[in-house]
Enzyme design. Structure first.
Site, PDB file in Angstrom:
ATOM      1  N   SER A  31     -18.933   2.448 -35.789  1.00  0.00           N
ATOM      2  CA  SER A  31     -20.227   1.565 -35.773  1.00  0.00           C
ATOM      3  C   SER A  31     -19.785   0.112 -35.946  1.00  0.00           C
ATOM      4  CB  SER A  31     -21.068   1.892 -36.856  1.00  0.00           C
ATOM      5  OG  SER A  31     -20.470   2.018 -37.933  1.00  0.00           O
ATOM      6  N   HIS A  78     -23.531   7.236 -34.546  1.00  0.00           N
ATOM      7  CA  HIS A  78     -24.057   6.352 -33.890  1.00  0.00           C
ATOM      8  C   HIS A  78     -23.935   6.824 -32.350  1.00  0.00           C
ATOM      9  CE1 HIS A  78     -24.630   2.686 -36.191  1.00  0.00           C
ATOM     10  NE2 HIS A  78     -23.807   3.212 -36.951  1.00  0.00           N
ATOM     11  N   LYS A 127     -30.821   7.034 -37.046  1.00  0.00           N
ATOM     12  CA  LYS A 127     -30.426   5.806 -36.133  1.00  0.00           C
ATOM     13  C   LYS A 127     -31.338   5.839 -34.743  1.00  0.00           C
ATOM     14  CE  LYS A 127     -26.461   4.686 -38.864  1.00  0.00           C
ATOM     15  NZ  LYS A 127     -25.510   5.524 -39.520  1.00  0.00           N
TER      16      LYS A 127
HETATM   17  C1  LIG Z   1     -25.212   5.606 -40.715  1.00  0.00           C
HETATM   18  C2  LIG Z   1     -23.937   6.729 -40.914  1.00  0.00           C
HETATM   19  C3  LIG Z   1     -24.056   7.641 -41.808  1.00  0.00           C
HETATM   20  C4  LIG Z   1     -25.268   7.793 -42.772  1.00  0.00           C
HETATM   21  O1  LIG Z   1     -26.264   8.250 -42.158  1.00  0.00           O
HETATM   22  P1  LIG Z   1     -27.711   8.237 -43.151  1.00  0.00           P
HETATM   23  O2  LIG Z   1     -28.545   9.153 -42.413  1.00  0.00           O
HETATM   24  O3  LIG Z   1     -28.034   7.044 -42.694  1.00  0.00           O
HETATM   25  O4  LIG Z   1     -27.269   8.680 -44.285  1.00  0.00           O
HETATM   26  C5  LIG Z   1     -22.997   8.524 -41.811  1.00  0.00           C
HETATM   27  N1  LIG Z   1     -21.829   8.645 -40.799  1.00  0.00           N
HETATM   28  C6  LIG Z   1     -21.842   7.572 -40.090  1.00  0.00           C
HETATM   29  C7  LIG Z   1     -20.662   7.204 -39.090  1.00  0.00           C
HETATM   30  C8  LIG Z   1     -22.971   6.341 -40.180  1.00  0.00           C
HETATM   31  O5  LIG Z   1     -22.929   5.329 -39.053  1.00  0.00           O
END
Ligand SMILES: *Cc1c(COP(=O)(O)O)cnc(C)c1O
Length: 403
Positions: free
Chosen positions: A192, A220, A251
């Site tokens: 990300s 992502h 996301k």
């Molecule tokens: C944002 C993210 C998470 C965490 O996800 P949440 O649902 O916000 O807890 C885990 N892994 C990656 C690669 C992320 O970008």
């Protein structure tokens, strides 16, 4: 008497000095292309709301209808009386969407990684992890107390193969109880901070060659990569070949929650054994209903997915034209590389003066000296919105001598 916690308070001052202190802004509007932040209307260049679903009225309406029917809270952990019909419906829809046999819905992406690893791995097992993997994977490995941790260079398949060779003797040695050790290769799908993609076909090939299992965290990629946003496994046509597919609903899907998808027997094992599933309450009713609607919308049309890609491509083209370095992104994520932490912070603050909300990404999220402004396009941005943002970047970039 001095406060035993004083060292922590001292750290705050040091963080401020080094530009490592995060100023957390408050949003006073729904998520969308524009936000109201600290009373000011600003262009939103920093949400993970890729498809604009977080503020989508249809998704909101589904949540409201479900609250009228079932109330708000699930009332208990999923293993007692807290599994609502909507949870099962979401799991079914998610399995179909990911073209997996089964899916388990949990409270978030972070916890999904912990569950995915902790439930099946222990101190005698072996994990081989990409050096740039998300914090939640790093913590999951710690929480699982895996004794044999190996880190391979980012997306470097030669290094991964070297690590796989290195662990072979240990992997062939049975555990104390005589059973076989697990070797897990784990990677983010989309990284990300840079927007590059894991070479999953090669990872799967190496895993098969050396008898390892694979796990990808597609936080992502879900809703962004693949046909209709089905994610990285779909992008590479690897259905059924990645053992553990973790994802998040926070996301592109615009709500909150996490998912683990894979073979039906494995998901059944998680459902029986995962501690955060058994000892922590699941998603609320409105979250769950909103997600069912979001998936249904995605299944019917890929217009939003196409739009976020087009917006990302346009941003990269225009930033490059201006002379910015946008790094190695292969996805809509558009980093604008700055380097120095304080300069990135100043850049972001000046953008905010020009009504553009784009947060600096800095250590510990990326290495020291690799600070950047990460621009997150969304399907809800119009070309006019993007042009407004680009103009602000041009002004501030010149002012600070970056272009
Ligand atoms: C944002 C993210 C998470 C965490 O996800 P949440 O649902 O916000 O807890 C885990 N892994 C990656 C690669 C992320 O970008």
């Amino acid at each position: 008497m001095t406060d035993p916690l004083q060292p922590f308070y001292d750290q705050i001052a040091a963080m401020k000095e080094k530009g490592l202190y995060s100023t957390i802004r408050t949003v006073e509007s729904p998520q969308g292309a524009w936000l109201k932040v600290n009373g000011k209307k600003v262009l939103n260049f920093c949400s993970n709301n890729y498809l604009g679903l977080a503020g989508n009225p249809r998704v909101g309406k589904a949540a409201i209808a479900a609250v009228k029917k079932y109330g708000v809270g699930p009332g208990a952990v999923r293993t007692l009386s807290g599994t609502n019909v909507l949870h099962l419906k979401l799991e079914e829809e998610m399995a179909k969407f990911k073209k997996c046999e089964a899916a388990l819905v949990v409270q978030g992406g972070f916890i999904a990684n912990i569950i995915a690893i902790q439930t099946i791995m222990g101190k005698e097992d072996i994990v081989i992890s990409d050096e740039l993997n998300h914090a939640s994977i790093i913590d999951a490995v710690k929480i699982a107390q895996i004794g044999n941790k190996f880190i391979y260079k980012h997306n470097n398949m030669q290094d991964l193969e070297m690590k796989l060779k290195e662990v072979q003797p240990l992997a062939q040695t049975p555990r104390v109880d005589g059973s076989k050790r697990l070797v897990l290769i784990v990677t983010d799908g989309v990284f990300s901070m840079d927007g590059d993609i894991a070479p999953l076909p090669e990872i799967v090939k190496l895993a098969k060659k050396y008898g390892a299992i694979t796990m990808t965290d597609d936080a992502h990629g879900e809703g962004v990569l693949g046909n209709f946003g089905r994610g990285i496994v779909d992008h590479f046509h690897l259905h059924g070949q990645v053992d553990i597919e973790v994802g998040t609903f926070s996301k592109a899907l615009g709500v909150v929650g996490g998912v683990i998808a894979g073979k039906k027997e494995l998901i059944e094992y998680y459902r029986q054994k995962a501690r955060p599933f058994a000892f922590s309450t699941g998603l609320t009713i409105p979250d769950t209903a909103a997600l069912i609607e979001a998936i249904s919308m995605l299944t019917k049309s890929d217009a939003l997915v196409k739009k976020v890609w087009a917006n990302g491509a346009y941003l990269k083209k225009e930033f490059k034209k201006l002379g910015f370095n946008t790094g190695v992104s292969e996805t809509p994520i558009t980093p604008v590389m700055i380097g120095d932490e304080n300069l990135a912070k100043t850049f972001s603050m000046k953008l905010f003066d020009h009504h553009v909300f784009a947060t600096p990404i800095k250590f510990p999220m990326v290495a020291l000296g690799k600070a950047r402004i990460r621009v997150m396009p969304s399907a809800s941005h119009t070309k006019k919105d993007l042009d407004f943002g680009i103009a602000a970047f041009a002004k501030v970039g010149k002012e600070l001598g970056i272009i």
